[in-house]
Design a protein around this motif. Structure first.
Motif, short mmCIF file in Angstrom:
data_model
loop_
_atom_site.label_atom_id
_atom_site.label_comp_id
_atom_site.label_asym_id
_atom_site.label_seq_id
_atom_site.Cartn_x
_atom_site.Cartn_y
_atom_site.Cartn_z
N LEU A 127 57.41 8.25 56.29
CA LEU A 127 58.53 7.32 56.34
C LEU A 127 59.00 7.06 54.92
O LEU A 127 58.27 6.50 54.10
N LYS A 128 60.21 7.49 54.62
CA LYS A 128 60.80 7.23 53.30
C LYS A 128 61.64 5.97 53.38
O LYS A 128 62.53 5.85 54.23
N ILE A 129 61.36 5.03 52.47
CA ILE A 129 62.05 3.74 52.46
C ILE A 129 62.85 3.61 51.17
O ILE A 129 62.31 3.84 50.08
N GLU A 130 64.12 3.27 51.29
CA GLU A 130 64.94 2.95 50.13
C GLU A 130 65.14 1.44 50.15
O GLU A 130 65.99 0.92 50.88
N PRO A 131 64.35 0.70 49.36
CA PRO A 131 64.26 -0.76 49.50
C PRO A 131 65.58 -1.51 49.45
O PRO A 131 65.82 -2.41 50.25
N GLN A 132 66.46 -1.16 48.51
CA GLN A 132 67.69 -1.94 48.36
C GLN A 132 68.62 -1.79 49.57
O GLN A 132 69.45 -2.66 49.82
N HIS A 133 68.52 -0.70 50.29
CA HIS A 133 69.31 -0.52 51.51
C HIS A 133 68.57 -1.08 52.73
O HIS A 133 69.15 -1.80 53.54
N PHE A 134 67.30 -0.76 52.83
CA PHE A 134 66.52 -1.14 54.01
C PHE A 134 66.41 -2.65 54.14
O PHE A 134 66.48 -3.21 55.25
N PHE A 135 66.21 -3.35 53.03
CA PHE A 135 65.98 -4.80 53.07
C PHE A 135 67.23 -5.62 52.72
O PHE A 135 67.12 -6.81 52.44
N GLN A 136 68.41 -5.02 52.74
CA GLN A 136 69.60 -5.72 52.26
C GLN A 136 69.96 -6.95 53.10
O GLN A 136 70.59 -7.89 52.59
N SER A 137 69.56 -6.98 54.36
CA SER A 137 69.89 -8.13 55.21
C SER A 137 68.78 -9.18 55.23
O SER A 137 68.89 -10.19 55.92
N PHE A 138 67.70 -8.97 54.46
CA PHE A 138 66.58 -9.89 54.45
C PHE A 138 66.90 -11.09 53.57
O PHE A 138 67.48 -10.95 52.49
N GLY A 139 66.48 -12.27 54.01
CA GLY A 139 66.63 -13.48 53.21
C GLY A 139 65.53 -13.62 52.19
O GLY A 139 64.53 -12.87 52.20
N GLU A 140 65.68 -14.59 51.30
CA GLU A 140 64.71 -14.78 50.20
C GLU A 140 63.31 -15.06 50.72
O GLU A 140 62.33 -14.52 50.21
N GLN A 141 63.20 -15.90 51.75
CA GLN A 141 61.87 -16.22 52.30
C GLN A 141 61.23 -15.00 52.95
O GLN A 141 60.01 -14.81 52.86
N GLU A 142 62.05 -14.18 53.60
CA GLU A 142 61.52 -12.97 54.23
C GLU A 142 61.04 -11.97 53.18
O GLU A 142 59.99 -11.32 53.36
N LEU A 143 61.77 -11.84 52.09
CA LEU A 143 61.37 -10.91 51.03
C LEU A 143 60.04 -11.30 50.40
O LEU A 143 59.31 -10.44 49.90
N GLU A 144 59.74 -12.60 50.42
CA GLU A 144 58.47 -13.05 49.86
C GLU A 144 57.28 -12.51 50.66
O GLU A 144 56.16 -12.51 50.17
N GLN A 145 57.54 -12.04 51.88
CA GLN A 145 56.45 -11.58 52.75
C GLN A 145 56.21 -10.07 52.68
O GLN A 145 55.29 -9.57 53.32
#
Length: 333
Positions: A127-145
């Motif tokens: 599984l190749k993940i491109e973080p800035q695209h994959f997590f672009q809809s995540f909020g700040e609290q979600e990113l902390e996890q």
């Protein structure tokens, strides 16, 4: 016979025997004559997430030096069959990638060498993940996890190299089996595979959170301590010829010796001076490949006072002594 390859020679020798593109998925088969057969299948599931299956079947032993990375690569790799010994220089000791294990990674332009054995069929799901695209809809609290190496990439912070192996759980095996036996075609296939990939990522994040809870008293839990460990690494690499002792190194970065020793092994998977030793040897390999310096000059350049110790260390890591490697590189030019 052992075949020594680099990314360049692999690309020159590899021959495509078939390829297919259908809807959102692609696949190809290829070979290096009398060395190996390969199969690669890939599908982009959503922005920032790609699923692929890789298979390699060998007829000769291979030592493959991976020396070209275009960008930092993030991903999860699940080993389904076969075994490969691998070393990511200045990041991990030699490790076996074998059936039943998986790793999470951030390559960060690190060089590596892989040892492949004839008769093995190696297969994996990646599984190749491109973080800035994959997590672009995540909020700040979600990113902390999410794991810190992914979070740093999302927020544009300094990305640190990362590699960690874990065991494939029973839940993961069920999902991997679902991927291999996907019963759908077309859009439903893509939707189904995306759901399975997301489940694998969720299981991985769950393991990371459980480890964080178990390690909550670990010295490097504080991010400032992690930064100091990376600072210690930089000091070592800037002083190849005469690195500081561990006590002086700890004093320079503001940690006690115990924190530095345990923290360095936790972050990089090896001791500070094994890391330095391996980095020196990788620098030596690159200098010898350039051909501008002889073996003795290279040994002194990277901080080996004893040429015999340098030769034995180099041979242990790369399978050839420095002179043999130098001659091999000159013939390849």
């Amino acid at each position: 016979m052992t075949i020594i390859l680099t990314d360049t020679s692999w690309n020159e020798l590899w021959q495509k025997t078939s390829d297919r593109s259908k809807d959102f998925e692609t696949s190809d088969r290829g070979k290096i004559p009398n060395v190996c057969n390969t199969y690669d299948w890939q599908v982009e599931l959503r922005s920032g997430l790609t699923l692929s299956i890789h298979e390699v079947e060998l007829t000769e032993d291979i030592v493959w030096t991976r020396d070209r990375w275009d960008d930092s690569q993030f991903g999860l790799s699940f080993f389904l069959s076969g075994k490969v010994r691998i070393e990511r220089y200045s990041l991990t000791d030699e490790t076996d990638e074998s059936v039943g294990k998986y790793y999470s990674e951030c390559n960060c332009d690190f060089k590596e060498t892989e040892w492949w054995k004839a008769g093995e069929k190696f297969s994996r799901i990646y599984l190749k993940i491109e973080p800035q695209h994959f997590f672009q809809s995540f909020g700040e609290q979600e990113l902390e996890q999410i794991p810190i190496y992914l979070r740093q990439a999302v927020i544009g912070d300094r990305v640190q190299p990362y590699y960690q192996q874990r065991e494939i759980t029973q839940q993961m095996w069920m999902v991997l089996s679902n991927i291999l036996k996907c019963p759908y075609q077309g859009l439903m296939k893509r939707m189904y595979l995306e759901s399975q990939a997301m489940e694998l990522i969720a299981f991985h994040f769950q393991q990371c959170q459980e480890q964080d809870i178990g390690d909550r008293h670990f010295p490097t839990k504080n991010l400032s301590d992690i930064d100091r460990i990376y600072q210690a690494k930089e000091i070592l690499l800037k002083n190849l010829e005469s690195p500081p002792c561990l006590i002086d190194l700890a004093r320079q970065v503001g940690l006690n010796e115990f924190k530095l020793k345990r923290g360095f092994r936790k972050v990089f998977g090896t001791s500070a001076f094994k890391y330095l030793h391996d980095y020196r040897l990788e620098q030596a390999r690159q200098l010898l490949a350039l051909g501008d310096m002889n073996v003795e000059e290279v040994a002194l350049k990277i901080g080996f006072d004893s040429r015999s110790y340098f030769a034995s260390s180099f041979r242990k890591k790369f399978g050839l002594n420095p002179k043999q490697y130098f001659q091999h590189c000159q013939k390849s030019l």
